[in-house]
Write a protein that holds these residues in place. Structure first.
Motif, PDB file in Angstrom:
ATOM      1  N   GLU A 170       6.510   2.034   5.935  1.00 59.29           N
ATOM      2  CA  GLU A 170       5.950   3.240   6.776  1.00 59.29           C
ATOM      3  C   GLU A 170       5.701   4.168   5.849  1.00 59.29           C
ATOM      4  N   ASP A 171       6.488   4.546   4.786  1.00 57.16           N
ATOM      5  CA  ASP A 171       6.176   5.340   3.533  1.00 57.16           C
ATOM      6  C   ASP A 171       4.788   4.975   2.774  1.00 57.16           C
ATOM      7  N   CYS A 172       4.868   3.597   2.684  1.00 55.85           N
ATOM      8  CA  CYS A 172       3.387   2.895   1.997  1.00 55.85           C
ATOM      9  C   CYS A 172       2.394   3.417   2.936  1.00 55.85           C
ATOM     10  N   LEU A 173       2.209   3.094   4.198  1.00 58.06           N
ATOM     11  CA  LEU A 173       1.123   3.639   4.759  1.00 58.06           C
ATOM     12  C   LEU A 173       0.667   5.114   4.752  1.00 58.06           C
ATOM     13  N   ARG A 174       1.796   5.813   4.602  1.00 50.83           N
ATOM     14  CA  ARG A 174       1.577   7.216   4.536  1.00 50.83           C
ATOM     15  C   ARG A 174       0.602   7.557   3.217  1.00 50.83           C
ATOM     16  N   ASP A 175       1.344   7.023   2.194  1.00 53.02           N
ATOM     17  CA  ASP A 175       0.877   7.167   0.658  1.00 53.02           C
ATOM     18  C   ASP A 175      -0.916   6.658   0.788  1.00 53.02           C
ATOM     19  N   ILE A 176      -0.893   5.671   1.181  1.00 50.93           N
ATOM     20  CA  ILE A 176      -2.357   4.983   1.278  1.00 50.93           C
ATOM     21  C   ILE A 176      -3.299   6.071   2.016  1.00 50.93           C
ATOM     22  N   ALA A 177      -2.769   6.727   2.966  1.00 50.83           N
ATOM     23  CA  ALA A 177      -3.825   7.625   3.837  1.00 50.83           C
ATOM     24  C   ALA A 177      -3.951   8.941   2.663  1.00 50.83           C
ATOM     25  N   ARG A 178      -2.816   9.360   1.939  1.00 49.83           N
ATOM     26  CA  ARG A 178      -3.217  10.189   1.120  1.00 49.83           C
ATOM     27  C   ARG A 178      -3.977   9.972   0.045  1.00 49.83           C
ATOM     28  N   ALA A 179      -3.690   8.787  -0.577  1.00 50.26           N
ATOM     29  CA  ALA A 179      -4.798   8.151  -1.734  1.00 50.26           C
ATOM     30  C   ALA A 179      -6.003   8.381  -1.399  1.00 50.26           C
ATOM     31  N   ALA A 180      -6.413   8.035  -0.033  1.00 49.51           N
ATOM     32  CA  ALA A 180      -7.822   7.895   0.421  1.00 49.51           C
ATOM     33  C   ALA A 180      -8.390   9.269   0.896  1.00 49.51           C
ATOM     34  N   LYS A 181      -7.478  10.132   1.222  1.00 51.83           N
ATOM     35  CA  LYS A 181      -7.892  11.364   1.558  1.00 51.83           C
ATOM     36  C   LYS A 181      -8.320  12.253   0.314  1.00 51.83           C
ATOM     37  N   PHE A 182      -7.431  12.120  -0.821  1.00 55.38           N
ATOM     38  CA  PHE A 182      -7.737  12.872  -2.052  1.00 55.38           C
ATOM     39  C   PHE A 182      -8.740  12.119  -2.996  1.00 55.38           C
ATOM     40  N   GLY A 183      -9.740  11.199  -2.364  1.00 54.53           N
ATOM     41  CA  GLY A 183     -10.730  10.783  -3.126  1.00 54.53           C
ATOM     42  C   GLY A 183     -10.428   9.478  -4.196  1.00 54.53           C
ATOM     43  N   TYR A 184      -9.846   8.480  -3.483  1.00 57.01           N
ATOM     44  CA  TYR A 184      -9.389   7.208  -4.261  1.00 57.01           C
ATOM     45  C   TYR A 184     -10.798   6.790  -4.612  1.00 57.01           C
ATOM     46  N   PRO A 185     -10.839   5.977  -6.067  1.00 56.69           N
ATOM     47  CA  PRO A 185     -12.180   5.376  -6.379  1.00 56.69           C
ATOM     48  C   PRO A 185     -12.845   4.624  -5.406  1.00 56.69           C
ATOM     49  N   LYS A 186     -13.959   4.294  -4.798  1.00 49.31           N
ATOM     50  CA  LYS A 186     -14.591   3.783  -3.687  1.00 49.31           C
ATOM     51  C   LYS A 186     -14.587   2.264  -4.397  1.00 49.31           C
ATOM     52  N   ALA A 187     -14.787   2.069  -5.800  1.00 55.42           N
ATOM     53  CA  ALA A 187     -14.805   0.847  -6.339  1.00 55.42           C
ATOM     54  C   ALA A 187     -13.259  -0.170  -6.227  1.00 55.42           C
ATOM     55  N   ASN A 188     -12.591   0.597  -6.099  1.00 50.63           N
ATOM     56  CA  ASN A 188     -11.058  -0.001  -5.944  1.00 50.63           C
ATOM     57  C   ASN A 188     -10.552   0.022  -4.402  1.00 50.63           C
ATOM     58  N   ILE A 189     -11.279   0.582  -3.561  1.00 50.59           N
ATOM     59  CA  ILE A 189     -10.691   0.974  -2.139  1.00 50.59           C
ATOM     60  C   ILE A 189     -10.292  -0.210  -1.606  1.00 50.59           C
ATOM     61  N   TYR A 190     -10.690  -1.508  -2.049  1.00 49.47           N
ATOM     62  CA  TYR A 190     -10.130  -2.479  -1.462  1.00 49.47           C
ATOM     63  C   TYR A 190      -8.713  -2.914  -1.809  1.00 49.47           C
ATOM     64  N   LYS A 191      -8.152  -2.458  -2.698  1.00 49.09           N
ATOM     65  CA  LYS A 191      -6.907  -2.671  -3.036  1.00 49.09           C
ATOM     66  C   LYS A 191      -5.804  -1.923  -1.848  1.00 49.09           C
ATOM     67  N   LEU A 192      -6.471  -0.675  -1.311  1.00 53.61           N
ATOM     68  CA  LEU A 192      -5.844   0.084  -0.296  1.00 53.61           C
ATOM     69  C   LEU A 192      -5.834  -0.623   0.928  1.00 53.61           C
ATOM     70  N   TRP A 193      -7.178  -1.359   1.356  1.00 49.72           N
ATOM     71  CA  TRP A 193      -7.118  -2.044   2.619  1.00 49.72           C
ATOM     72  C   TRP A 193      -6.221  -3.191   2.559  1.00 49.72           C
ATOM     73  N   GLU A 194      -6.236  -3.810   1.309  1.00 46.21           N
ATOM     74  CA  GLU A 194      -5.388  -4.899   1.356  1.00 46.21           C
ATOM     75  C   GLU A 194      -3.871  -4.633   1.335  1.00 46.21           C
ATOM     76  N   ARG A 195      -3.716  -3.803   0.932  1.00 40.52           N
ATOM     77  CA  ARG A 195      -2.182  -3.100   0.791  1.00 40.52           C
ATOM     78  C   ARG A 195      -1.595  -2.533   2.275  1.00 40.52           C
ATOM     79  N   LYS A 196      -2.814  -2.117   2.626  1.00 38.41           N
ATOM     80  CA  LYS A 196      -2.471  -1.611   4.390  1.00 38.41           C
ATOM     81  C   LYS A 196      -2.254  -2.740   5.199  1.00 38.41           C
ATOM     82  N   GLY A 197      -3.066  -3.873   4.847  1.00 40.25           N
ATOM     83  CA  GLY A 197      -2.934  -5.125   5.774  1.00 40.25           C
ATOM     84  C   GLY A 197      -1.745  -5.831   5.511  1.00 40.25           C
TER      85      GLY A 197
END
Length: 438
Positions: A170-197
């Motif tokens: 649960e805490d991980c999902l919230r941090d993933i959302a914050r990372a994306a909201k504050f401009g996580y590099p699009k070239a590495n966004i697949y890492k967030l999607w994989e982690r969220k999965g």
């Protein structure tokens, strides 16, 4: 008054925040008013109420503002703390790494409250996914303009990786959302999607997990990875999808077996009874092959249940929000003379003892006779990295202050971000009710 410098033991002593504030206050007071005149008038006063009223009426006191702010944001410190956290993470010391990521987040430049709230409103209106800095049209794809708050997004992203390793989904999902909201590099966004999965898979939300893995596959194609790395990463994520299908299939077969055990199709007496004219034949038990095929079909349907769009910057509420600390009610009701005390006790006074409480009736074990919120509560600096300044409970993912780095709060000091959601519309303060920390 403590001053910086070498002490008798050779240890450097830094002045406290109060000493710095008090010294600045005296300096401004001496330059803004005549100390002798103020002192003479002050000495004529006889009661503390008169003295307090006199001080508060001075224009300088009323308009006093601290100019030299301590604990300001510092991108260099933020990067240094994040790199220290990375070293600990790579050596599988995730709990210690999170503490350094917390410090990095607190020192990262942060958007103002109004900017952050505006971003939230845009997301709620479904205007667009998260805005990336490299969405800007540019013919030269190699020139990526970093997001203004990219350091903050990277620190949130790294903290989410450590949280997932600790199975704190649960805490991980919230941090993933914050990372994306504050401009996580699009070239590495697949890492967030994989982690969220992986988080959704850990929470047994298989439909959402499958959707996230597919989004990760799509983002790998748009990443800056070389062809070889893309092929390797694609195969890795496809393996996760295959493993997920097997998990869902096994879960479906197990649930069917349990249903058959609870509600068998054929009773033993019916199985041995001869068939008679006009009697319906008992239903046949499906073969294992048919069961597996049915389970696989159910698994496929289950993994397709996710909505057509899943937002990477959506702050997850998959679990129940943990309630704030419950304050017990006063046993027997409140005392009309003492609102914080029970009616079962009363306040007495004697010259020998002073003030004291007396029970007015028999009290039992567990009776609540006093209950009062603290007038003020402040975390010690050593606890600010992993405790909430509002409820004082330990939290692995404190939310930072917008302006200072001495604590964290999105309002002044560290907050949970779970029990006291900072999206509640509360203005920044020393907790949702004061003003930004100075």
């Amino acid at each position: 008054m403590a001053r910086s410098g070498a002490g008798p033991t050779g240890i450097t002593v830094q002045p406290s925040l109060f000493d710095m504030f008090y010294e600045e206050f005296l300096a401004q007071f001496m330059s803004a008013a005549d100390p002798n005149e103020v002192s003479q008038e002050f000495m004529k006063l006889k009661t503390d109420i008169e003295r307090a009223d006199f001080i508060m009426r001075l224009p300088f006191i009323r308009d006093f503002e601290i100019k030299n702010k301590a604990g300001i944001k510092c991108i260099e410190k933020a990067v240094r703390y994040r790199e220290e956290g990375n070293k600990l993470f790579q050596s599988d010391q995730c709990t210690q790494a999170i503490l350094f990521y917390n410090k990095s987040i607190s020192y990262c430049p942060h958007p103002s409250y109004d900017q952050f709230q505006q971003g939230i409103e845009q997301e709620q209106e479904k205007v667009k996914e998260v805005q990336f800095a490299d969405d800007i049209k540019d013919k030269d794809k190699n020139k990526r303009i970093p997001s203004k708050y990219e350091s903050l997004s990277l620190s949130y992203g790294n903290r989410s990786a450590a949280l997932r390793k600790l199975n704190q989904y649960e805490d991980c999902l919230r941090d993933i959302a914050r990372a994306a909201k504050f401009g996580y590099p699009k070239a590495n966004i697949y890492k967030l999607w994989e982690r969220k999965g992986k988080c959704y898979e850990g929470l047994k939300r298989y439909d959402l997990a499958a959707k996230c893995y597919r989004q990760a596959l799509q983002c790998v194609k748009e990443s800056n990875l070389g062809e070889r790395e893309k092929a390797s990463k694609t195969g890795e994520i496809q393996g996760l999808l295959k493993q997920l299908r097997n998990t869902v299939t096994a879960s479906s077969i197990a649930s069917q077996d349990e249903e058959e055990e609870e509600h068998p199709d054929i009773k033993p007496a019916e199985a041995s009874a001869p068939e008679r004219p006009g009697r319906k034949a008992p239903p046949k038990k499906p073969s294992p092959t048919a069961t597996n095929a049915q389970a696989q079909a159910q698994a496929s349907n289950h993994m397709q249940k996710a909505a057509s769009q899943v937002s990477i910057s959506h702050i997850s509420t998959t679990g129940s929000i943990r309630p704030d600390m419950e304050i017990p009610e006063l046993t027997y009701g409140p005392n009309p003379r003492l609102p914080s005390a029970s009616i079962a006790i009363d306040l007495h006074f004697s010259p020998e003892r002073g003030r004291y409480f007396v029970a007015t009736q028999d009290l039992g074990p567990g009776d609540v006779i006093l209950r009062e919120e603290p007038y003020a509560a402040v975390l010690e600096s050593v606890f600010r990295v992993n405790h909430c300044a509002h409820c004082l409970r330990k939290t692995p993912t404190p939310i930072p202050c917008y302006e200072c780095a001495t604590g964290s709060e999105l309002d002044g000091l560290p907050q949970c971000g779970v029990r006291h959601p900072l999206l509640s519309g509360a203005k920044p303060v020393s907790w949702p009710t004061a003003s930004p920390c100075s």
